[in-house]
Design an enzyme around this catalytic site. Structure first.
Site, PDB file in Angstrom:
ATOM      1  N   ASP A  96      -3.984 -13.471   0.137  1.00  0.00           N
ATOM      2  CA  ASP A  96      -4.954 -13.430  -1.253  1.00  0.00           C
ATOM      3  C   ASP A  96      -4.110 -12.606  -2.347  1.00  0.00           C
ATOM      4  OD1 ASP A  96      -6.646 -13.717  -3.207  1.00  0.00           O
ATOM      5  OD2 ASP A  96      -8.493 -12.580  -2.101  1.00  0.00           O
ATOM      6  N   VAL A  97      -3.124 -13.079  -2.824  1.00  0.00           N
ATOM      7  CA  VAL A  97      -2.201 -12.409  -3.569  1.00  0.00           C
ATOM      8  C   VAL A  97      -2.375 -12.662  -5.238  1.00  0.00           C
ATOM      9  CG1 VAL A  97      -0.685 -11.984  -1.691  1.00  0.00           C
ATOM     10  CG2 VAL A  97      -0.461 -13.985  -3.201  1.00  0.00           C
ATOM     11  N   LYS A  98      -3.019 -13.642  -5.488  1.00  0.00           N
ATOM     12  CA  LYS A  98      -3.166 -14.276  -6.905  1.00  0.00           C
ATOM     13  C   LYS A  98      -1.988 -14.258  -7.624  1.00  0.00           C
ATOM     14  CE  LYS A  98      -8.101 -13.579  -6.540  1.00  0.00           C
ATOM     15  NZ  LYS A  98      -8.330 -12.693  -5.148  1.00  0.00           N
ATOM     16  N   ARG A  99      -0.954 -14.568  -7.204  1.00  0.00           N
ATOM     17  CA  ARG A  99       0.224 -14.687  -7.903  1.00  0.00           C
ATOM     18  C   ARG A  99       0.182 -15.663  -9.062  1.00  0.00           C
ATOM     19  NH1 ARG A  99       0.415  -9.872  -6.043  1.00  0.00           N
ATOM     20  NH2 ARG A  99       2.012  -9.281  -4.822  1.00  0.00           N
TER      21      ARG A  99
END
Length: 286
Positions: A96-99
């Site tokens: 869950d890094v939402k790049r």
């Protein structure tokens, strides 16, 4: 078989449960806090115990990188150790890094999270810069059985400020849904779902049902269960029509021992009980 095919099958075999390892020090039992270890080592041990206790109940694990970045290099070591531990057990791991960047920067994000020390199976991506924020990942989806969950209709209250704005006859999140379906056409799996999925929150079930109709080839990561108010009944109609989603809970599961007042080595038993209760709450409606 795409990674989303694997996740689809795991969600049926084990239940549509995603255990969120959004781990911070305040969630750790006292016996770990008191150890003469680094903070990252304590968090790694906590996560490993939870994975061991829940691997037969969880279709996947979601690891929120912000919780680890906040601890610097020690925390990133814990992130790396956690995702490697789960993947070595054959579990699907969502980073869950939402790049959300484009071109060469997006290429580096893809390399950084689909290979090397931080390698996961699926990444969360913010695509509100358009397809340029998604296309850097296409080679990994095509050649390395990786996947994406693109933010579509999130569970936070202020999501309406942007995502519900009307552009013509559609809301912004509906336009994003059309794009996700379009982008995913080249990455279809045998299950009928694309390797490009979407994040849709559980806090507005009526919108979710319309999104499901709009996006029949999209597999969903669903936040909003438990601490944010979502229930098994809220997701029931979605999963009755199609087993197209995994439902995430983080705080609601990994603090199970705190609710029971357990601060010793047996803490993971309570996390398991909370995970089992979530699974039963969802499956009773199907």
């Amino acid at each position: 078989m795409t990674i989303m095919d694997r996740l689809y099958k795991e969600s049926i075999a084990k239940g549509p449960i995603c255990v969120g390892l959004d781990t911070t020090l305040k969630f750790l039992p006292q016996y770990l806090i008191s150890k003469d270890w680094s903070d990252g080592e304590k968090i790694t041990e906590f996560n490993k115990k939870i994975i061991d206790a829940t691997e037969d109940l969880a279709a996947t694990y979601k690891v929120q990188i912000a919780c680890y970045e906040a601890l610097g290099l020690d925390g990133l070591s814990a992130y790396s150790a956690t995702v490697k531990y789960a993947r070595n057990k054959g579990k699907i791991v969502i980073g869950d890094v939402k790049r959300g960047d484009i071109s060469s920067t997006g290429d580096q994000y893809a390399k950084g999270h689909f290979s090397g020390d931080f390698e996961v199976d699926i990444m969360t991506v913010n695509a509100y810069m358009g397809e340029d924020a998604v296309s850097p990942y296409y080679p990994y989806l095509r050649d390395h059985s990786k996947g994406l969950f693109v933010l579509q209709r999130t569970s936070n209250p202020s999501a309406v400020d942007v995502q519900n704005l009307k552009v013509g006859d559609q809301s912004v999140y509906q336009i994003m849904g059309d794009n996700i379906e379009k982008w995913g056409k080249d990455f279809m799996g045998e299950s009928g779902f694309s390797a490009i999925g979407a994040v849709v929150g559980l806090t507005r079930p009526e919108e979710f049902e319309a999104i499901q109709d709009q996006c029949p080839h999209t597999f969903f990561l669903v936040p909003g269960y438990g601490a944010q108010g979502g229930t098994g009944e809220d997701i029931a109609e979605i999963l009755k029509r199609s087993r197209c989603a995994v439902v995430n809970s983080s705080r609601g599961l990994i603090t199970g021992h705190q609710k029971a007042g357990c601060e010793d080595e047996g803490f993971a038993d309570y996390v398991r009980k909370a995970t089992l209760a979530m699974k039963e709450d969802i499956l009773q409606w199907l």
